[in-house]
Motif scaffolding. Structure first.
Motif, mmCIF file in Angstrom:
data_model
loop_
_atom_site.group_PDB
_atom_site.id
_atom_site.type_symbol
_atom_site.label_atom_id
_atom_site.label_comp_id
_atom_site.label_asym_id
_atom_site.label_seq_id
_atom_site.Cartn_x
_atom_site.Cartn_y
_atom_site.Cartn_z
ATOM 1 N N GLN A 301 85.209 -36.144 -20.066
ATOM 2 C CA GLN A 301 83.952 -36.878 -19.887
ATOM 3 C C GLN A 301 83.172 -36.976 -21.194
ATOM 4 N N ASP A 302 83.131 -35.877 -21.914
ATOM 5 C CA ASP A 302 82.408 -35.861 -23.186
ATOM 6 C C ASP A 302 83.028 -36.861 -24.159
ATOM 7 N N GLY A 303 84.364 -36.871 -24.219
ATOM 8 C CA GLY A 303 85.050 -37.805 -25.109
ATOM 9 C C GLY A 303 84.836 -39.246 -24.684
ATOM 10 N N LEU A 304 84.875 -39.494 -23.387
ATOM 11 C CA LEU A 304 84.701 -40.848 -22.860
ATOM 12 C C LEU A 304 83.305 -41.380 -23.145
ATOM 13 N N ILE A 305 82.298 -40.523 -22.967
ATOM 14 C CA ILE A 305 80.914 -40.933 -23.208
ATOM 15 C C ILE A 305 80.722 -41.319 -24.679
ATOM 16 N N LYS A 306 81.376 -40.579 -25.568
ATOM 17 C CA LYS A 306 81.243 -40.860 -26.998
ATOM 18 C C LYS A 306 82.018 -42.111 -27.410
ATOM 19 N N LYS A 307 83.203 -42.283 -26.837
ATOM 20 C CA LYS A 307 84.048 -43.440 -27.165
ATOM 21 C C LYS A 307 85.084 -43.622 -26.054
ATOM 22 N N ARG A 308 85.006 -44.734 -25.331
ATOM 23 C CA ARG A 308 85.877 -44.942 -24.171
ATOM 24 C C ARG A 308 87.359 -44.747 -24.493
ATOM 25 N N GLU A 309 87.786 -45.264 -25.650
ATOM 26 C CA GLU A 309 89.210 -45.211 -26.017
ATOM 27 C C GLU A 309 89.731 -43.789 -26.224
ATOM 28 N N THR A 310 88.816 -42.809 -26.295
ATOM 29 C CA THR A 310 89.250 -41.419 -26.464
ATOM 30 C C THR A 310 90.179 -40.987 -25.333
ATOM 31 N N TYR A 311 89.868 -41.434 -24.101
ATOM 32 C CA TYR A 311 90.684 -41.036 -22.957
ATOM 33 C C TYR A 311 91.143 -42.210 -22.077
ATOM 34 N N GLU A 312 90.928 -43.436 -22.542
ATOM 35 C CA GLU A 312 91.411 -44.592 -21.782
ATOM 36 C C GLU A 312 92.128 -45.569 -22.704
ATOM 37 N N VAL A 313 93.396 -45.854 -22.401
ATOM 38 C CA VAL A 313 94.157 -46.804 -23.219
ATOM 39 C C VAL A 313 94.012 -48.228 -22.689
ATOM 40 N N ILE A 314 93.400 -48.369 -21.516
ATOM 41 C CA ILE A 314 93.154 -49.682 -20.920
ATOM 42 C C ILE A 314 91.669 -49.812 -20.628
ATOM 43 N N ASP A 315 91.088 -50.934 -21.000
ATOM 44 C CA ASP A 315 89.713 -51.229 -20.615
ATOM 45 C C ASP A 315 89.738 -51.596 -19.132
ATOM 46 N N PRO A 316 89.021 -50.865 -18.275
ATOM 47 C CA PRO A 316 89.071 -51.151 -16.841
ATOM 48 C C PRO A 316 88.760 -52.607 -16.495
ATOM 49 N N LYS A 317 87.930 -53.262 -17.304
ATOM 50 C CA LYS A 317 87.588 -54.667 -17.042
ATOM 51 C C LYS A 317 88.806 -55.574 -17.158
ATOM 52 N N ASP A 318 89.802 -55.152 -17.928
ATOM 53 C CA ASP A 318 91.012 -55.956 -18.108
ATOM 54 C C ASP A 318 91.852 -56.053 -16.838
ATOM 55 N N VAL A 319 91.629 -55.125 -15.897
ATOM 56 C CA VAL A 319 92.391 -55.178 -14.640
ATOM 57 C C VAL A 319 91.479 -55.486 -13.451
ATOM 58 N N GLY A 320 90.221 -55.816 -13.757
ATOM 59 C CA GLY A 320 89.294 -56.194 -12.689
ATOM 60 C C GLY A 320 88.449 -55.075 -12.137
ATOM 61 N N VAL A 321 88.399 -53.943 -12.832
ATOM 62 C CA VAL A 321 87.540 -52.826 -12.421
ATOM 63 C C VAL A 321 86.282 -52.886 -13.294
ATOM 64 N N ASN A 322 85.115 -52.819 -12.683
ATOM 65 C CA ASN A 322 83.857 -53.027 -13.416
ATOM 66 C C ASN A 322 83.634 -52.040 -14.553
ATOM 67 N N LYS A 323 83.893 -50.754 -14.291
ATOM 68 C CA LYS A 323 83.637 -49.747 -15.320
ATOM 69 C C LYS A 323 84.355 -48.443 -14.989
ATOM 70 N N SER A 324 84.399 -47.555 -15.973
ATOM 71 C CA SER A 324 84.946 -46.216 -15.761
ATOM 72 C C SER A 324 83.957 -45.404 -14.931
ATOM 73 N N SER A 325 84.462 -44.367 -14.293
ATOM 74 C CA SER A 325 83.605 -43.522 -13.456
ATOM 75 C C SER A 325 83.559 -42.102 -13.989
ATOM 76 N N ILE A 326 82.353 -41.572 -14.071
ATOM 77 C CA ILE A 326 82.151 -40.165 -14.417
ATOM 78 C C ILE A 326 81.878 -39.431 -13.114
ATOM 79 N N LEU A 327 82.825 -38.638 -12.654
ATOM 80 C CA LEU A 327 82.674 -37.890 -11.403
ATOM 81 C C LEU A 327 82.183 -36.481 -11.720
#
Length: 383
Positions: A301-327
């Motif tokens: 979560q800390d890495g994602l908040i600082k930079k999405r690409e830290t833990y995601e190789v796909i932008d969720p918007k590219d597959v039709g998902v509005n945004k990443s989720s912090i649970l």
């Protein structure tokens, strides 16, 4: 170097529907076919017409409503099958008959009680007969994954001479390792006369979890078509997942491939197929699972908040998902907690955040996930 186009052959309505309990009616099939067309699928395998009157009707109706993709109709290497498949395609703008026969020793000896020579004769006759009805004929060598390469090359060469336009090389039982499947495609490219005049297709099953890897290995080594299904549904452990191969091709630029798929429609199409078939999509399913873009570990979560690409190789918007989720869970850290409170309009200094965080952990240890209402309660209970 110019990118090479990979054709996407969707068999959700045929192989995908073979899952026990997920039978689709004609209306549902037409709706799914329309979504596949909108998404940019090149070929839709609409069904196996000889299998039932309902399936025949579905293929026929899909041909009336779908305009852009090739509509494919499955048959065995049997004249009656081929005739029925052709009849179901009579309204198709771009028809294809998909016919074939088992080629492994298991199929030849135990399924057909036949010989390699007779199997080749049947294959040639089937392709020639299908060619009388349509120009576009795809031949499948069932259980090609376990077929000896020299014999596979021999039958492929024979059906090309008979008029086949596409060669389907199925790993029917999901047995091949990626390097074995790659070598099989490479062997055919090298040893089959006129192989460059036809399209080689992959059709990999997921019995050992290797269908996506095998399909990618296939196109790297010369295949130009991938047969797959939405959500990877299909016989036994399923088929190659459309969303997985499409996004691998999109994300890995070095492969130098592309597809016509509008990836922003992947998530919606996945949900629609799941609802129609009653086939639940596992939460950790790649690309379209509920947790595919969800993060609960504090470090992540800390890495994602600082930079999405830290833990995601796909932008969720590219597959039709509005945004990443912090649970928020017991594994979440202070940065995720502060992030969620900020979304609710709260901001705290480090000292106050520490106090809140310790109270939060007591809540989190009792619940699987902490929601906004819980966060507000925590603040009320802090003096």
């Amino acid at each position: 170097m110019k990118k090479k186009r990979i054709q996407i052959f969707d068999t959700t309505l045929r192989d995908g529907e073979q899952v026990p309990g997920c039978q689709l009616n004609t209306s549902e099939k037409i709706k799914i076919a329309r979504k596949l067309e909108k998404m940019g699928v090149d070929i839709i395998e609409a069904g196996f017409p000889i299998s039932s009157p309902g399936d025949f009707n579905s293929v026929e109706k899909i041909c009336k409503y779908i305009y852009k993709p090739i509509i494919c109709s499955l048959s065995r290497a049997v004249k009656k099958d081929i005739e029925v498949a052709a009849s179901a395609l009579k309204y198709a703008k771009n028809p294809r008959i998909h016919t074939g026969i088992g080629t492994s020793k298991y199929h030849i000896k135990y399924k057909f009680n036949s010989t390699p020579k007779k199997i080749i004769e049947v294959a040639i006759e089937a392709v020639k007969y299908a060619k009388k009805f349509v120009e576009d004929v795809e031949f499948y060598a069932e259980d090609a994954g376990r077929t000896e390469n020299n014999f596979l090359a021999k039958i492929c060469e024979a059906v090309i001479k008979a008029g086949a336009t596409v060669l389907n090389i199925p790993d029917t039982t999901g047995y091949c390792l990626p390097e074995e499947y790659a070598e099989k495609i490479k062997f055919l490219k090298k040893n089959v006369n006129s192989i460059d005049k036809v399209t080689i297709s992959t059709h990999c099953h997921d019995d050992m979890g290797l269908s996506t890897a095998n399909s990618i290995a296939g196109i790297i080594n010369g295949a130009k078509q991938i047969e797959c299904t939405i959500n990877g549904i299909g016989e036994r452990a399923g088929n190659t997942s459309l969303e997985e191969v499409v996004m691998i091709i999109k994300q890995h630029k070095k492969l130098n491939f592309y597809t016509k798929i509008n990836t922003k429609l992947l998530y919606k199409t996945s949900k629609f197929v799941s609802e129609c078939t009653g086939m639940f999509v596992q939460s950790n399913k790649a690309i379209v699972g509920a947790n595919a873009f969800s993060h609960s570990s504090g470090i992540h979560q800390d890495g994602l908040i600082k930079k999405r690409e830290t833990y995601e190789v796909i932008d969720p918007k590219d597959v039709g998902v509005n945004k990443s989720s912090i649970l928020l869970t017991a594994r979440s850290g202070r940065s995720a907690l502060a992030y969620r409170y900020k979304k609710l309009g709260y901001s705290f200094n480090k000292s106050k955040l520490n106090i809140i965080y310790h109270k939060y952990l007591k809540y989190a240890d009792k619940k699987k996930e902490i929601y906004d209402e819980d966060l507000k309660k925590i603040l009320k209970n802090i003096k």
